[in-house]
Design an enzyme around this catalytic site. Structure first.
Site, short mmCIF file in Angstrom:
data_model
loop_
_atom_site.label_atom_id
_atom_site.label_comp_id
_atom_site.label_asym_id
_atom_site.label_seq_id
_atom_site.Cartn_x
_atom_site.Cartn_y
_atom_site.Cartn_z
N TYR A 121 -13.23 -14.16 -18.36
CA TYR A 121 -12.55 -14.71 -16.94
C TYR A 121 -12.15 -16.30 -17.07
O TYR A 121 -11.16 -16.48 -17.37
CB TYR A 121 -13.65 -14.32 -15.90
CG TYR A 121 -12.94 -14.40 -14.82
CD1 TYR A 121 -12.28 -13.50 -14.15
CD2 TYR A 121 -12.94 -15.49 -13.74
CE1 TYR A 121 -11.60 -13.36 -12.94
CE2 TYR A 121 -12.18 -15.54 -12.69
CZ TYR A 121 -11.69 -14.47 -12.20
OH TYR A 121 -10.74 -14.44 -11.04
N ALA A 151 4.84 -8.75 -1.95
CA ALA A 151 4.80 -10.15 -1.63
C ALA A 151 5.49 -10.89 -2.41
O ALA A 151 5.95 -12.19 -2.00
CB ALA A 151 3.28 -10.60 -1.44
N GLU A 210 0.91 -1.19 -0.03
CA GLU A 210 -0.09 -0.04 0.04
C GLU A 210 0.79 1.24 0.20
O GLU A 210 2.00 1.32 0.46
CB GLU A 210 -0.98 -0.01 1.18
CG GLU A 210 -1.90 -1.23 1.45
CD GLU A 210 -2.94 -1.14 0.09
OE1 GLU A 210 -2.91 -0.15 -0.39
OE2 GLU A 210 -3.51 -2.26 -0.16
N THR A 253 -15.04 -5.71 -5.86
CA THR A 253 -13.68 -5.43 -5.58
C THR A 253 -13.08 -4.40 -6.30
O THR A 253 -13.42 -4.47 -7.28
CB THR A 253 -12.68 -6.70 -5.16
OG1 THR A 253 -12.68 -7.16 -6.40
CG2 THR A 253 -13.60 -7.66 -4.25
N TYR A 301 -11.70 -18.19 -8.06
CA TYR A 301 -13.10 -17.62 -8.60
C TYR A 301 -13.29 -18.33 -9.47
O TYR A 301 -12.49 -18.39 -10.65
CB TYR A 301 -13.27 -16.07 -8.64
CG TYR A 301 -14.73 -15.50 -9.11
CD1 TYR A 301 -15.64 -15.84 -8.25
CD2 TYR A 301 -14.52 -14.92 -10.41
CE1 TYR A 301 -16.97 -15.03 -8.64
CE2 TYR A 301 -15.90 -14.54 -10.66
CZ TYR A 301 -16.98 -14.58 -9.77
OH TYR A 301 -18.34 -14.26 -10.26
#
Length: 402
Positions: free
Chosen positions: A241, A114, A78, A282, A231
């Site tokens: 997707y 990460a 962030e 999101t 998902y």
């Protein structure tokens, strides 16, 4: 002090600033939505949440803290407050840390990439020095546009493209005055190494690298469990997707789960699974063509029967901790999306999808809900917040010694 009035200015679904007080209130509401449990302070399992500041990763962090009493580490990437406010994830992390401390949970947050080995080593050091050198759970929830391979320095970029041929779909946009429009957009198919690049970013490579490093330092506890969040989604969005470049990456993630599950089972009596979550608004999903329209129509069909991310992650923790039986599909995946993919629900959404035009969309989709969900991603449209009052933007990153 850096107080100012923060107005919700956006470019499409991307907001330029975030509201600290709204982000804090949202985190508090998520915590309150977790069923109350009697937990002893400081005795919970040790967990690592990778992607802890947004979406399902944030829900996994809050549900784990409030429901299971986890202690451990959250990892996210962030931006601090500067000329603009901090990112929403910055403020959500600060709020999560305050709540964790208030409830006696020892939770540390690492801000960094990460994908890098530097962050992985930093986390391993914290596990060794602060948490007794053992890790019980690892939740992997990472969505990113690019990844640098720590071994080669190669930068991979993920793309949202169909495979094989161009795909035309309906999508939802709002004009400058907020009027909804249903448009058709065509996305060119993947070419060159698009699939491999997307798989390298969003597949299971980095998840496995985390396990390799932590296992190499003997930090995985007996019975260690890890879950990667995934998902599948509706047939209405499948071409862009699940059958597209991102779907190829998700298939790689699931294949990695099988490999890790076999390996962890033999070495630690542990397990690795993927958790298929259901639709939600999101910051990642709003970038996918057609998803905004689909989400609004789904809400129009189901209303309050939609299960929130925090509700889904409560269910996931129940299964991971054996509070409820671990229920897997034929591919070895935990399925939290049954309510979304119920045939009757999908038939109703498809009927509305086919009928959706700029003129009819307000009758078919819950657009007020969708607009507010997008704003809430950045701390706006949160009940109880006075957006005309100045807010303190210079919120510090939570100290590991707090």
């Amino acid at each position: 002090m850096s107080e100012r009035v923060i107005a919700p200015k956006s470019r499409g679904f991307l907001f330029l600033d975030s509201h600290p007080d709204g982000c804090r209130r949202l985190v508090e509401e998520m915590w309150k939505a977790v069923p109350a449990t009697a937990l002893a302070k400081g005795e919970g399992p040790v967990a690592l949440i990778i992607g802890s500041s947004a979406g399902y990763g944030l829900a996994a962090t809050i549900a784990g803290l409030a429901q299971v009493g986890i202690r451990g580490i959250g990892v996210c990437f962030e931006k601090a407050p500067a000329r603009r406010t901090g990112t929403a994830g910055w403020y959500r992390t600060a709020a999560t840390a305050r709540l964790a401390h208030r409830h006696g949970r020892d939770m540390v947050f690492v801000n960094g990439d990460a994908f890098s080995d530097t962050v992985k080593q930093q986390v391993a050091d914290l596990l060794s020095e602060r948490f007794g050198g053992r890790l019980d759970y690892l939740i992997y929830s990472v969505a990113a546009p690019r990844r640098t391979d720590p071994d080669t320095g190669t930068v991979y970029a993920s793309v949202l493209k169909p495979v094989g041929s161009p795909h035309t779909t309906k999508t939802l946009v709002f004009d400058e005055s907020g009027v909804p429009e249903v448009k058709k957009v065509t996305t060119a198919p993947a070419e060159g190494d698009d699939i491999e690049q997307t798989r390298a970013v969003m597949g299971g490579t980095d998840w496995e690298r985390w396990i390799d490093l932590l296992a190499g330092r003997s930090l995985l506890a007996e019975g260690f469990t890890t879950a990667a969040l995934s998902y599948i989604g509706s047939p209405l969005t499948a071409a862009i997707y699940r059958q597209g470049t991102i779907g190829s990456a998700k298939a790689h993630l699931e294949a990695t789960a099988h490999t890790l599950d076999e390996r962890l089972g033999k070495s630690l009596g542990g397990r690795a699974v993927t958790s298929v979550n259901a639709a939600a608004v999101t910051q990642s999903s709003t970038a996918i063509p057609g998803i905004a329209l689909y989400a609004g129509l789904l809400r129009g069909v189901l209303g309050e029967a939609m299960v929130t991310p925090i509700g889904q992650l409560v269910q996931l923790w129940d299964q991971l901790t054996d509070t409820r039986p671990l229920t897997l599909d034929d591919e070895g995946r935990i399925r939290l999306d049954a309510w979304e993919l119920d045939p009757a629900v999908q038939d109703a959404v498809a009927e509305r999808w086919n009928a959706a035009t700029s003129e009819s969309i307000t009758d078919l989709a819950d657009l007020d809900w969708f607009r507010d969900e997008v704003r809430r991603l950045y701390g706006f449209a949160v009940p109880g917040i006075d957006y005309t009052a100045p807010a303190e933007t210079n919120v510090p990153w939570p100290s590991p010694t707090a």
